[in-house]
Design an enzyme around this catalytic site. Structure first.
Site, mmCIF file in Angstrom:
data_model
loop_
_atom_site.group_PDB
_atom_site.id
_atom_site.type_symbol
_atom_site.label_atom_id
_atom_site.label_comp_id
_atom_site.label_asym_id
_atom_site.label_seq_id
_atom_site.Cartn_x
_atom_site.Cartn_y
_atom_site.Cartn_z
ATOM 1 N N LYS A 147 20.936 53.646 -27.492
ATOM 2 C CA LYS A 147 20.226 54.306 -28.573
ATOM 3 C C LYS A 147 20.861 55.678 -28.819
ATOM 4 O O LYS A 147 21.098 56.448 -27.877
ATOM 5 C CB LYS A 147 18.751 54.485 -28.219
ATOM 6 C CG LYS A 147 17.980 53.179 -28.077
ATOM 7 C CD LYS A 147 17.711 52.535 -29.421
ATOM 8 C CE LYS A 147 16.759 51.355 -29.307
ATOM 9 N NZ LYS A 147 16.458 50.751 -30.611
ATOM 10 N N LYS A 156 13.972 40.033 -35.723
ATOM 11 C CA LYS A 156 12.844 40.350 -34.849
ATOM 12 C C LYS A 156 11.608 39.657 -35.408
ATOM 13 O O LYS A 156 11.298 39.792 -36.594
ATOM 14 C CB LYS A 156 12.606 41.860 -34.774
ATOM 15 C CG LYS A 156 13.725 42.650 -34.128
ATOM 16 C CD LYS A 156 13.427 44.142 -34.159
ATOM 17 C CE LYS A 156 14.537 44.950 -33.495
ATOM 18 N NZ LYS A 156 14.302 46.410 -33.632
#
Length: 316
Positions: A133, A229
């Site tokens: 990230k 997702k």
């Protein structure tokens, strides 16, 4: 509660709320789980209320296809859709089957100082796939720290809409230097038209820009991959359509997740069986997962959940 703070470009989480749906028929119960996501305007209370609006329709026999007409994509529809998959399989006596052998999930390193991210990478250096990230604050130093401490891992990065087109351009040499294989959602979804015509040395993946199969047509000039997702697609039914549409458009596929328990990850294994990258370590971030949930080996290999967690785990 999470085992450690989870920091991304938009903020930090220390706990997560999930909504679980159970549907009973003839003494058989199907279950599904969704994670409300603030990025999409969802709250636990709002998702719970949204589930309530579909109760009567489901009780009258609305199936998964009808559900897509009744509800928008999101966590509420995901929980109901996956519960219907589970219920259908149990009523049919469908056999359990393990996920595809050799399936590997990314281990995620959240945003911190370069030193702390290097230490986090060192702790998971045996992982075959690591997701890093990053935000706009000195991403090069953070990425180099991870690579130095996990020299053998395949790296993908996720900016969670935190970069500009200028920063993406400036980072190209560093991305190549660190042998990054995929850059996930560098620009805000509302600004990703800037990617049209941009020549990236690393493939770029749409996450926040891609929710359902109908989105693919407008993304092909900007992205080479999509991140599927179930909390975005509104369930496994739409996720499988998105998978087929993306492949038909010649795009690569990552299957990802919100932070949630293994009940939410089990349906995604059906998509992961056909994906290029899997990022399903949501349960690993929890202090406590469901009994019989997924296991994660040091190299990121996923171990099958117990047979009574969810009935449709086999590859589609």
């Amino acid at each position: 509660m999470l085992r450690a703070p989870f920091r991304i470009a938009r903020g930090v989480r220390e706990s997560v709320d999930v909504v679980v749906v159970e549907i009973d028929q003839d003494g058989v119960t199907g279950r599904g789980e969704g994670t409300p996501t603030a990025r999409y305007g969802e709250t636990p209370e709002g998702v719970f209320d949204q589930v309530g609006t579909a109760v009567d329709a489901v009780a009258r026999g609305a199936d998964r296809q009808a559900l897509r007409m009744l509800m928008p994509p999101g966590a509420a529809r995901n929980a109901i859709d996956c519960a219907l998959w589970d219920l259908e399989a149990r009523l049919a006596g469908a056999p359990y089957a393990p996920p595809v052998t050799g399936l590997v999930s990314a281990r995620t390193i959240s945003i911190d100082t370069p030193e702390a991210m290097g230490a986090a990478a060192r702790a998971v250096a045996d992982a075959r796939l690591i997701k890093v990230k990053l935000a706009g604050d000195d991403p090069a130093a953070r990425l180099r720290a991870v690579r130095a401490n996990a020299p053998a891992a395949t790296l993908v990065i996720d900016a969670n809409e935190g970069w500009s087109i200028d920063l993406l351009a400036a980072m190209q040499d560093v991305l190549v230097e660190c042998d990054v294989k995929l850059v996930e959602q560098p620009l805000p979804a509302a600004e990703d038209s800037a990617l049209a015509g941009f020549v990236s040395r690393i493939p770029i993946c749409a996450d926040e820009s891609c929710h359902v199969a109908a989105d693919v047509a407008g993304l092909r000039d900007r992205y080479g991959f999509v991140n599927i997702k179930l909390d975005k697609t509104g369930g496994l039914t739409e996720a499988l359509d998105l998978l087929a549409t993306a492949r038909g458009a010649g795009m690569g596929v990552m299957v990802g997740c919100m932070i949630g328990t293994s009940l939410a990850m089990a349906p995604a294994l059906r998509v992961a069986a056909h994906a290029d990258f899997a990022d399903l370590d949501g349960p690993w971030w929890l202090r406590e997962d469901r009994v019989g949930g997924l296991s994660f080996a040091e190299d990121g290999s996923i171990g099958a959940p117990s047979d009574d967690l969810w009935a449709c785990r086999q590859g589609a």
